[in-house]
Motif scaffolding. Structure first.
Motif, PDB file in Angstrom:
ATOM      1  N   PRO A 364       0.806  -1.229   0.000  1.00  0.00           N
ATOM      2  CA  PRO A 364       0.000   0.000   0.000  1.00  0.00           C
ATOM      3  C   PRO A 364       0.834   1.271   0.000  1.00  0.00           C
ATOM      4  O   PRO A 364       0.426   2.296  -0.549  1.00  0.00           O
ATOM      5  CB  PRO A 364      -0.809  -0.123   1.295  1.00  0.00           C
ATOM      6  N   LYS A 365       2.039   1.237   0.582  1.00  0.00           N
ATOM      7  CA  LYS A 365       2.885   2.426   0.653  1.00  0.00           C
ATOM      8  C   LYS A 365       3.574   2.727  -0.677  1.00  0.00           C
ATOM      9  O   LYS A 365       4.060   3.833  -0.897  1.00  0.00           O
ATOM     10  CB  LYS A 365       3.934   2.256   1.747  1.00  0.00           C
ATOM     11  N   LYS A 366       3.617   1.698  -1.561  1.00  0.00           N
ATOM     12  CA  LYS A 366       4.322   1.866  -2.831  1.00  0.00           C
ATOM     13  C   LYS A 366       3.409   1.637  -4.031  1.00  0.00           C
ATOM     14  O   LYS A 366       3.865   1.680  -5.168  1.00  0.00           O
ATOM     15  CB  LYS A 366       5.506   0.895  -2.903  1.00  0.00           C
ATOM     16  N   CYS A 367       2.142   1.366  -3.785  1.00  0.00           N
ATOM     17  CA  CYS A 367       1.234   0.979  -4.865  1.00  0.00           C
ATOM     18  C   CYS A 367       0.712   2.215  -5.592  1.00  0.00           C
ATOM     19  O   CYS A 367      -0.161   2.922  -5.083  1.00  0.00           O
ATOM     20  CB  CYS A 367       0.074   0.171  -4.286  1.00  0.00           C
ATOM     21  N   SER A 368       1.245   2.483  -6.769  1.00  0.00           N
ATOM     22  CA  SER A 368       0.854   3.667  -7.532  1.00  0.00           C
ATOM     23  C   SER A 368      -0.005   3.325  -8.731  1.00  0.00           C
ATOM     24  O   SER A 368      -0.502   4.214  -9.410  1.00  0.00           O
ATOM     25  CB  SER A 368       2.106   4.403  -8.024  1.00  0.00           C
ATOM     26  N   GLY A 369      -0.197   2.019  -8.983  1.00  0.00           N
ATOM     27  CA  GLY A 369      -0.951   1.612 -10.166  1.00  0.00           C
ATOM     28  C   GLY A 369      -0.062   1.346 -11.354  1.00  0.00           C
ATOM     29  O   GLY A 369      -0.486   0.757 -12.340  1.00  0.00           O
ATOM     30  N   LYS A 370       1.223   1.744 -11.272  1.00  0.00           N
ATOM     31  CA  LYS A 370       2.151   1.552 -12.388  1.00  0.00           C
ATOM     32  C   LYS A 370       2.786   0.163 -12.361  1.00  0.00           C
ATOM     33  O   LYS A 370       3.324  -0.284 -13.360  1.00  0.00           O
ATOM     34  CB  LYS A 370       3.241   2.618 -12.340  1.00  0.00           C
ATOM     35  N   ASN A 371       2.748  -0.483 -11.237  1.00  0.00           N
ATOM     36  CA  ASN A 371       3.423  -1.767 -11.100  1.00  0.00           C
ATOM     37  C   ASN A 371       2.504  -2.768 -10.418  1.00  0.00           C
ATOM     38  O   ASN A 371       2.913  -3.494  -9.527  1.00  0.00           O
ATOM     39  CB  ASN A 371       4.701  -1.581 -10.283  1.00  0.00           C
ATOM     40  N   GLU A 372       1.242  -2.795 -10.823  1.00  0.00           N
ATOM     41  CA  GLU A 372       0.233  -3.575 -10.123  1.00  0.00           C
ATOM     42  C   GLU A 372       0.469  -5.079 -10.202  1.00  0.00           C
ATOM     43  O   GLU A 372       0.007  -5.826  -9.353  1.00  0.00           O
ATOM     44  CB  GLU A 372      -1.157  -3.247 -10.661  1.00  0.00           C
ATOM     45  N   PHE A 373       1.214  -5.537 -11.220  1.00  0.00           N
ATOM     46  CA  PHE A 373       1.439  -6.983 -11.340  1.00  0.00           C
ATOM     47  C   PHE A 373       2.564  -7.473 -10.424  1.00  0.00           C
ATOM     48  O   PHE A 373       2.732  -8.661 -10.250  1.00  0.00           O
ATOM     49  CB  PHE A 373       1.725  -7.354 -12.795  1.00  0.00           C
ATOM     50  N   ARG A 374       3.346  -6.571  -9.857  1.00  0.00           N
ATOM     51  CA  ARG A 374       4.319  -6.970  -8.836  1.00  0.00           C
ATOM     52  C   ARG A 374       3.565  -6.963  -7.507  1.00  0.00           C
ATOM     53  O   ARG A 374       3.550  -5.983  -6.781  1.00  0.00           O
ATOM     54  CB  ARG A 374       5.516  -6.029  -8.798  1.00  0.00           C
ATOM     55  N   ASN A 375       2.926  -8.081  -7.227  1.00  0.00           N
ATOM     56  CA  ASN A 375       2.064  -8.136  -6.052  1.00  0.00           C
ATOM     57  C   ASN A 375       2.334  -9.402  -5.254  1.00  0.00           C
ATOM     58  O   ASN A 375       3.101 -10.265  -5.667  1.00  0.00           O
ATOM     59  CB  ASN A 375       0.590  -8.025  -6.454  1.00  0.00           C
ATOM     60  N   GLN A 376       1.682  -9.510  -4.101  1.00  0.00           N
ATOM     61  CA  GLN A 376       1.927 -10.618  -3.200  1.00  0.00           C
ATOM     62  C   GLN A 376       0.656 -10.918  -2.411  1.00  0.00           C
ATOM     63  O   GLN A 376      -0.332 -10.172  -2.480  1.00  0.00           O
ATOM     64  CB  GLN A 376       3.058 -10.258  -2.229  1.00  0.00           C
ATOM     65  N   LEU A 377       0.671 -12.016  -1.672  1.00  0.00           N
ATOM     66  CA  LEU A 377      -0.433 -12.318  -0.778  1.00  0.00           C
ATOM     67  C   LEU A 377      -0.335 -11.416   0.451  1.00  0.00           C
ATOM     68  O   LEU A 377       0.742 -11.280   1.048  1.00  0.00           O
ATOM     69  CB  LEU A 377      -0.388 -13.782  -0.346  1.00  0.00           C
ATOM     70  N   LEU A 378      -1.467 -10.820   0.815  1.00  0.00           N
ATOM     71  CA  LEU A 378      -1.516  -9.914   1.954  1.00  0.00           C
ATOM     72  C   LEU A 378      -2.648 -10.307   2.887  1.00  0.00           C
ATOM     73  O   LEU A 378      -3.662 -10.861   2.450  1.00  0.00           O
ATOM     74  CB  LEU A 378      -1.751  -8.467   1.496  1.00  0.00           C
ATOM     75  N   LEU A 379      -2.486  -9.996   4.158  1.00  0.00           N
ATOM     76  CA  LEU A 379      -3.568 -10.091   5.131  1.00  0.00           C
ATOM     77  C   LEU A 379      -3.946  -8.666   5.508  1.00  0.00           C
ATOM     78  O   LEU A 379      -3.119  -7.906   6.013  1.00  0.00           O
ATOM     79  CB  LEU A 379      -3.129 -10.874   6.370  1.00  0.00           C
TER      80      LEU A 379
END
Length: 411
Positions: A364-379
């Motif tokens: 959430p601190k780095k999510c700008s929409g430009k790199n949405e496919f670099r993601n992970q499982l979150l709780l």
């Protein structure tokens, strides 16, 4: 009536009704419980409920397997995270939900111009508590609640039998034949039934149609014919229910829907649905709803506003996790559809409990929409912007061949 008598009678009644559990199951459970020194009525009733479900969904085991203890029983932490692992190698879980496995996929060119979409499954090995790759012959896998059994289909799809794969022994303990071939199976929320979707052709195969029109090439097709409901305990297959896909829109343009339109369960297991493409006007539900007999019906009251979200309705029925994007996922009132909150994450997968969600998202601190496919499982937690990483990051590409897609199941 004391607690131990309650547990014993509950399990013995279930065994008599289903014919799947040994008559001394209650005594063995209570003996083990005394050794572990677990006390309290609530704990005993929970043990009884869990084993009743297990008696229904788990196939008969041999002596060695029967003595084995599932690894998920010893991995009991509320949050079991491995943020340094992608894909995860060790069990991942939060609250009442675990990652039961994952699959990777690729499209393989076939002789004659067809293309075949293939999945390679990895599931939780209950002996080791780690994820283990399955034989590539399994073209479809769905893990039951409790993660003791997986329903499997052999490729190439569609298949004429459903396998019940024991996740302790790693062996298929039983085959359930079906008259019409099926290409997808899904467990009911209570783990007592399966819905198996029948197709006349493999929905994962793109058919070469270059002869119809030069621009066509390999195209999807709609070949669903209907579905079966299967009793997991007895293996009894219910009557075939017709449920066909619509025909192509024009003579040469091919099928304009989803080639795979499997039947799945409502939150409470009383209705069935099929994912459907939303019309451009956005007025239609993203799911078409049916009774268990195959008749068209309306969406359950609490599931009208979930969109394509896998998580959907919370366990207490008070919130619906809806579709998300790089800005987060909406939480809506199941009665009105009104937004009542926002949590981090783009793809809500499952509720860990009434207030926490397992989702796929970027930091959430780095999510700008430009790199949405670099993601992970979150709780993520209702009412909070905090996100706890459960796995490492997936590579930042939507078509990366090693990209893993997580599967979840009740612990």
């Amino acid at each position: 009536m004391n607690v131990e008598q309650l547990v014993r009678e509950t399990l013995q009644e279930e065994a008599a009704a289903s014919g799947t559990a040994r008559g001394d199951l209650a005594d063995r459970v209570l003996t083990a419980r005394r050794r572990r020194n677990r006390r309290g009525a609530a704990g005993a009733v929970a043990v009884a409920a869990a084993l009743v479900a297990a008696a229904v969904t788990v196939p008969e085991l041999g002596d060695d397997a029967e003595a084995a203890s599932p690894a998920s029983e010893s991995i009991t932490g509320d949050v079991v995270a491995h943020p340094d692992q992608s894909p995860p190698r060790d069990m991942v879980a939060a609250g009442g939900t675990a990652v039961s496995g994952y699959f990777t996929s690729r499209t393989v060119k076939q002789p004659g111009g067809d293309e075949l979409f293939t999945r390679h499954y990895t599931v939780l090995d209950q002996k080791a508590g780690r994820y283990k790759a399955l034989d590539t012959k399994w073209a479809w896998v769905d893990v039951a609640p409790g993660m003791r059994t997986a329903a499997v289909l052999e490729g190439e799809l569609p298949a004429r039998r459903i396998g019940m794969l024991d996740l302790i022994t790693g062996k298929v303990e039983r085959w359930i034949p079906v008259e019409r071939p099926v290409a997808g199976v899904e467990w009911s929320p209570d783990g007592k039934r399966l819905v198996a979707t029948a197709y006349s052709k493999n929905p994962d195969r793109l058919i070469d149609r270059s002869g119809d029109h030069p621009a066509n090439g390999a195209q999807p097709h709609g070949s669903r014919t209907g579905f079966y409901l299967v009793d997991a305990g007895s293996g009894e297959v219910g009557p075939f229910r017709k449920l066909r896909q619509p025909p192509p829109s024009t003579e040469w343009s091919g099928y304009d829907g989803n080639p795979r339109e499997d039947v799945d369960w409502s939150h409470d297991g009383t209705k069935l649905y099929v994912e459907q493409l939303k019309p451009s006007n956005g007025k239609s539900d993203s799911r078409a709803w049916y009774t268990t007999s195959g008749a068209k019906t309306t969406a359950p009251a609490g599931e009208r506003f979930g969109g394509w979200s896998r998580a959907g309705l919370s366990p207490d029925g008070k919130l619906v996790a809806s579709d998300g994007d790089s800005g987060g996922s909406r939480l809506v009132d199941p009665r009105t559809g009104k937004k009542v909150g926002l949590v981090p994450g783009m793809q809500p997968l499952a509720w860990a409990d009434n207030k926490r969600l397992i989702t796929i998202g970027c930091d959430p601190k780095k999510c700008s929409g430009k790199n949405e496919f670099r993601n992970q499982l979150l709780l993520v937690t209702v009412g909070s912007k905090k996100a706890v990483p459960l796995s490492g990051f997936r590579k930042a590409s939507s078509d990366y061949l090693g990209r893993w897609v997580p599967l979840t199941a009740a612990r």
